[in-house]
Design a protein around this motif. Structure first.
Motif, PDB file in Angstrom:
ATOM      1  N   ASN A  98     -63.649  48.800 -25.524  1.00 60.30           N
ATOM      2  CA  ASN A  98     -62.745  49.962 -25.410  1.00 60.30           C
ATOM      3  C   ASN A  98     -63.247  50.581 -24.131  1.00 60.30           C
ATOM      4  OD1 ASN A  98     -61.232  49.800 -27.778  1.00 60.30           O
ATOM      5  ND2 ASN A  98     -62.766  50.694 -28.885  1.00 60.30           N
ATOM      6  N   ARG A  99     -64.414  50.629 -23.702  1.00 59.96           N
ATOM      7  CA  ARG A  99     -64.930  51.443 -22.413  1.00 59.96           C
ATOM      8  C   ARG A  99     -64.467  50.935 -21.208  1.00 59.96           C
ATOM      9  NH1 ARG A  99     -68.990  55.220 -20.207  1.00 59.96           N
ATOM     10  NH2 ARG A  99     -68.961  54.671 -18.227  1.00 59.96           N
ATOM     11  N   TYR A 100     -64.512  49.321 -21.432  1.00 61.83           N
ATOM     12  CA  TYR A 100     -64.072  48.645 -20.278  1.00 61.83           C
ATOM     13  C   TYR A 100     -62.728  48.050 -20.231  1.00 61.83           C
ATOM     14  CZ  TYR A 100     -68.825  49.468 -18.868  1.00 61.83           C
ATOM     15  OH  TYR A 100     -70.060  50.222 -18.567  1.00 61.83           O
ATOM     16  N   LYS A 101     -61.943  48.359 -21.276  1.00 61.70           N
ATOM     17  CA  LYS A 101     -60.699  47.843 -21.582  1.00 61.70           C
ATOM     18  C   LYS A 101     -60.661  46.598 -21.403  1.00 61.70           C
ATOM     19  CE  LYS A 101     -58.791  52.606 -20.112  1.00 61.70           C
ATOM     20  NZ  LYS A 101     -59.685  53.127 -20.985  1.00 61.70           N
ATOM     21  N   LEU A 102     -61.606  45.785 -22.022  1.00 59.91           N
ATOM     22  CA  LEU A 102     -61.564  44.229 -21.958  1.00 59.91           C
ATOM     23  C   LEU A 102     -60.368  43.844 -22.770  1.00 59.91           C
ATOM     24  CD1 LEU A 102     -65.188  43.529 -22.692  1.00 59.91           C
ATOM     25  CD2 LEU A 102     -64.057  43.701 -20.502  1.00 59.91           C
ATOM     26  N   LYS A 103     -59.483  42.621 -22.293  1.00 62.44           N
ATOM     27  CA  LYS A 103     -58.513  41.942 -22.822  1.00 62.44           C
ATOM     28  C   LYS A 103     -58.432  41.741 -24.488  1.00 62.44           C
ATOM     29  CE  LYS A 103     -59.637  37.513 -20.963  1.00 62.44           C
ATOM     30  NZ  LYS A 103     -59.285  36.678 -19.935  1.00 62.44           N
ATOM     31  N   GLU A 104     -57.281  41.874 -24.841  1.00 62.23           N
ATOM     32  CA  GLU A 104     -56.970  41.825 -26.305  1.00 62.23           C
ATOM     33  C   GLU A 104     -57.735  40.610 -26.967  1.00 62.23           C
ATOM     34  OE1 GLU A 104     -53.335  42.695 -28.156  1.00 62.23           O
ATOM     35  OE2 GLU A 104     -53.043  44.569 -27.042  1.00 62.23           O
ATOM     36  N   SER A 105     -57.215  39.468 -26.002  1.00 64.01           N
ATOM     37  CA  SER A 105     -57.792  38.145 -26.681  1.00 64.01           C
ATOM     38  C   SER A 105     -59.299  37.888 -26.358  1.00 64.01           C
ATOM     39  CB  SER A 105     -57.051  37.146 -25.831  1.00 64.01           C
ATOM     40  OG  SER A 105     -57.080  37.230 -24.326  1.00 64.01           O
ATOM     41  N   ILE A 106     -60.188  39.041 -26.189  1.00 68.24           N
ATOM     42  CA  ILE A 106     -61.382  38.729 -25.918  1.00 68.24           C
ATOM     43  C   ILE A 106     -62.281  38.412 -27.094  1.00 68.24           C
ATOM     44  CG2 ILE A 106     -62.310  40.994 -26.536  1.00 68.24           C
ATOM     45  CD1 ILE A 106     -64.312  40.702 -24.014  1.00 68.24           C
ATOM     46  N   ILE A 107     -62.986  37.126 -26.990  1.00 71.39           N
ATOM     47  CA  ILE A 107     -63.882  36.545 -27.974  1.00 71.39           C
ATOM     48  C   ILE A 107     -64.907  37.373 -28.052  1.00 71.39           C
ATOM     49  CG2 ILE A 107     -64.991  34.724 -28.878  1.00 71.39           C
ATOM     50  CD1 ILE A 107     -63.139  32.839 -26.992  1.00 71.39           C
ATOM     51  N   SER A 108     -65.222  38.257 -29.303  1.00 70.19           N
ATOM     52  CA  SER A 108     -66.448  39.489 -29.379  1.00 70.19           C
ATOM     53  C   SER A 108     -67.266  39.025 -30.629  1.00 70.19           C
ATOM     54  CB  SER A 108     -65.957  40.577 -29.389  1.00 70.19           C
ATOM     55  OG  SER A 108     -66.709  41.588 -29.370  1.00 70.19           O
ATOM     56  N   TYR A 109     -68.663  39.066 -30.161  1.00 73.05           N
ATOM     57  CA  TYR A 109     -69.347  38.789 -31.332  1.00 73.05           C
ATOM     58  C   TYR A 109     -70.579  40.119 -31.340  1.00 73.05           C
ATOM     59  CZ  TYR A 109     -68.141  34.106 -32.302  1.00 73.05           C
ATOM     60  OH  TYR A 109     -67.387  33.075 -32.498  1.00 73.05           O
ATOM     61  N   ASN A 110     -70.648  40.672 -32.417  1.00 74.38           N
ATOM     62  CA  ASN A 110     -71.830  41.585 -32.445  1.00 74.38           C
ATOM     63  C   ASN A 110     -72.937  41.162 -33.252  1.00 74.38           C
ATOM     64  OD1 ASN A 110     -72.314  44.502 -31.636  1.00 74.38           O
ATOM     65  ND2 ASN A 110     -72.287  44.875 -33.919  1.00 74.38           N
ATOM     66  N   VAL A 111     -73.926  40.889 -32.847  1.00 74.53           N
ATOM     67  CA  VAL A 111     -75.097  40.205 -33.453  1.00 74.53           C
ATOM     68  C   VAL A 111     -76.320  41.399 -33.623  1.00 74.53           C
ATOM     69  CG1 VAL A 111     -76.902  38.311 -33.545  1.00 74.53           C
ATOM     70  CG2 VAL A 111     -74.660  38.064 -32.483  1.00 74.53           C
ATOM     71  N   VAL A 112     -76.375  41.485 -35.103  1.00 75.56           N
ATOM     72  CA  VAL A 112     -77.716  42.756 -35.334  1.00 75.56           C
ATOM     73  C   VAL A 112     -78.355  42.371 -36.383  1.00 75.56           C
ATOM     74  CG1 VAL A 112     -75.704  44.563 -34.866  1.00 75.56           C
ATOM     75  CG2 VAL A 112     -76.006  43.788 -37.197  1.00 75.56           C
ATOM     76  N   GLY A 113     -79.419  43.122 -36.345  1.00 71.36           N
ATOM     77  CA  GLY A 113     -80.450  42.767 -37.443  1.00 71.36           C
ATOM     78  C   GLY A 113     -81.406  41.517 -37.318  1.00 71.36           C
ATOM     79  N   MET A 114     -81.228  40.816 -36.116  1.00 67.12           N
ATOM     80  CA  MET A 114     -82.118  39.589 -36.150  1.00 67.12           C
ATOM     81  C   MET A 114     -83.407  39.922 -35.272  1.00 67.12           C
ATOM     82  SD  MET A 114     -78.898  37.020 -35.729  1.00 67.12           S
ATOM     83  CE  MET A 114     -79.718  35.664 -36.221  1.00 67.12           C
ATOM     84  N   GLY A 115     -83.787  40.809 -34.820  1.00 63.80           N
ATOM     85  CA  GLY A 115     -85.025  41.088 -34.003  1.00 63.80           C
ATOM     86  C   GLY A 115     -84.792  40.967 -32.565  1.00 63.80           C
ATOM     87  N   CYS A 116     -85.709  41.396 -31.794  1.00 67.92           N
ATOM     88  CA  CYS A 116     -85.643  41.211 -30.404  1.00 67.92           C
ATOM     89  C   CYS A 116     -85.369  39.730 -29.733  1.00 67.92           C
ATOM     90  CB  CYS A 116     -87.013  41.703 -29.548  1.00 67.92           C
ATOM     91  SG  CYS A 116     -87.471  43.424 -30.269  1.00 67.92           S
ATOM     92  N   SER A 117     -85.889  38.816 -30.519  1.00 67.63           N
ATOM     93  CA  SER A 117     -85.790  37.412 -30.175  1.00 67.63           C
ATOM     94  C   SER A 117     -84.297  37.049 -30.021  1.00 67.63           C
ATOM     95  CB  SER A 117     -86.532  36.650 -30.495  1.00 67.63           C
ATOM     96  OG  SER A 117     -86.488  36.431 -31.943  1.00 67.63           O
ATOM     97  N   ALA A 118     -83.445  37.639 -30.641  1.00 66.35           N
ATOM     98  CA  ALA A 118     -82.109  37.123 -30.833  1.00 66.35           C
ATOM     99  C   ALA A 118     -81.199  37.097 -29.615  1.00 66.35           C
ATOM    100  CB  ALA A 118     -81.412  38.067 -31.764  1.00 66.35           C
ATOM    101  N   GLY A 119     -81.792  37.793 -28.643  1.00 71.68           N
ATOM    102  CA  GLY A 119     -81.275  37.624 -27.202  1.00 71.68           C
ATOM    103  C   GLY A 119     -81.038  36.364 -26.838  1.00 71.68           C
ATOM    104  N   ARG A 120     -82.053  35.472 -26.976  1.00 70.99           N
ATOM    105  CA  ARG A 120     -81.797  34.043 -26.730  1.00 70.99           C
ATOM    106  C   ARG A 120     -80.444  33.457 -27.498  1.00 70.99           C
ATOM    107  NH1 ARG A 120     -87.259  30.800 -26.295  1.00 70.99           N
ATOM    108  NH2 ARG A 120     -85.772  29.304 -25.558  1.00 70.99           N
ATOM    109  N   MET A 121     -80.731  33.720 -28.731  1.00 74.05           N
ATOM    110  CA  MET A 121     -79.683  33.171 -29.703  1.00 74.05           C
ATOM    111  C   MET A 121     -78.152  33.676 -28.929  1.00 74.05           C
ATOM    112  SD  MET A 121     -77.922  33.985 -33.390  1.00 74.05           S
ATOM    113  CE  MET A 121     -77.341  35.384 -32.626  1.00 74.05           C
TER     114      MET A 121
END
Length: 171
Positions: A98-121
């Protein structure tokens, strides 16, 4: 931080001593940033303050990245957000879309609760998606938030993060 902890009613002298040692051994100095919420007269690590800090750090990081790379928001087709603790409604990924008005067709994932190392994932997920979606950019935001999760009390195992993670980091 230690002065504020001493002035509060939340920590014993033993806890303050433990904090001093943990901070000293971690290499964190007096010039390390401390979130404003921790400097208030009355400590209120609430979700409102956490969201404000997340917006500042995440949006600031993305603004800097876009300015340095010259990538336009409309060219971003994949968004993967990783945050170990901060899991609100709307999710951080939606806040970014919403902030950056990314396109409607964007493929978006919200990965939470997996700890700091989930950045690699998160990076691995973006890489796999780029194999399928060739003509686009992927934005991976890996961050963490401890503002609303700071430990108030004397349980050493829980408040060590108070000493080591002073502000939301975004990468």
């Amino acid at each position: 931080m230690l002065e504020k902890a001493k002035d509060s009613v939340y920590f014993s002298e033993e806890a303050i001593h433990f904090m001093r040692n943990a901070i000293g051994k971690s290499g964190i100095g007096d010039s390390t940033y401390l979130a404003e919420v921790y400097l208030a007269k009355i400590l209120d690590p609430c979700i409102k303050e956490s969201r404000r800090k997340m917006e500042l750090s995440v949006f600031g990081s993305i603004d800097t990245l876009l300015a340095k790379t010259g990538v336009r928001c409309e060219d971003i087709g994949i968004l993967v957000v990783n945050c170990c603790i901060y899991n609100t409604m709307p999710p951080l990924s939606s806040m970014i879309v919403n902030r950056y008005k990314l396109k409607e067709s964007i493929i978006s994932y919200n990965v939470v609760g997996m700890g700091c190392s989930a950045g690699r994932m998160a990076i691995g997920l973006a890489e796999q998606l780029l194999h399928v979606h060739h003509d686009t950019y992927a934005l991976v935001m890996s961050t963490q938030s401890i503002t609303e999760n700071c430990c108030l009390g004397d349980d050493r195992s829980k408040f060590l993060t108070n000493c080591l993670f002073r502000v939301e980091d975004a990468y």
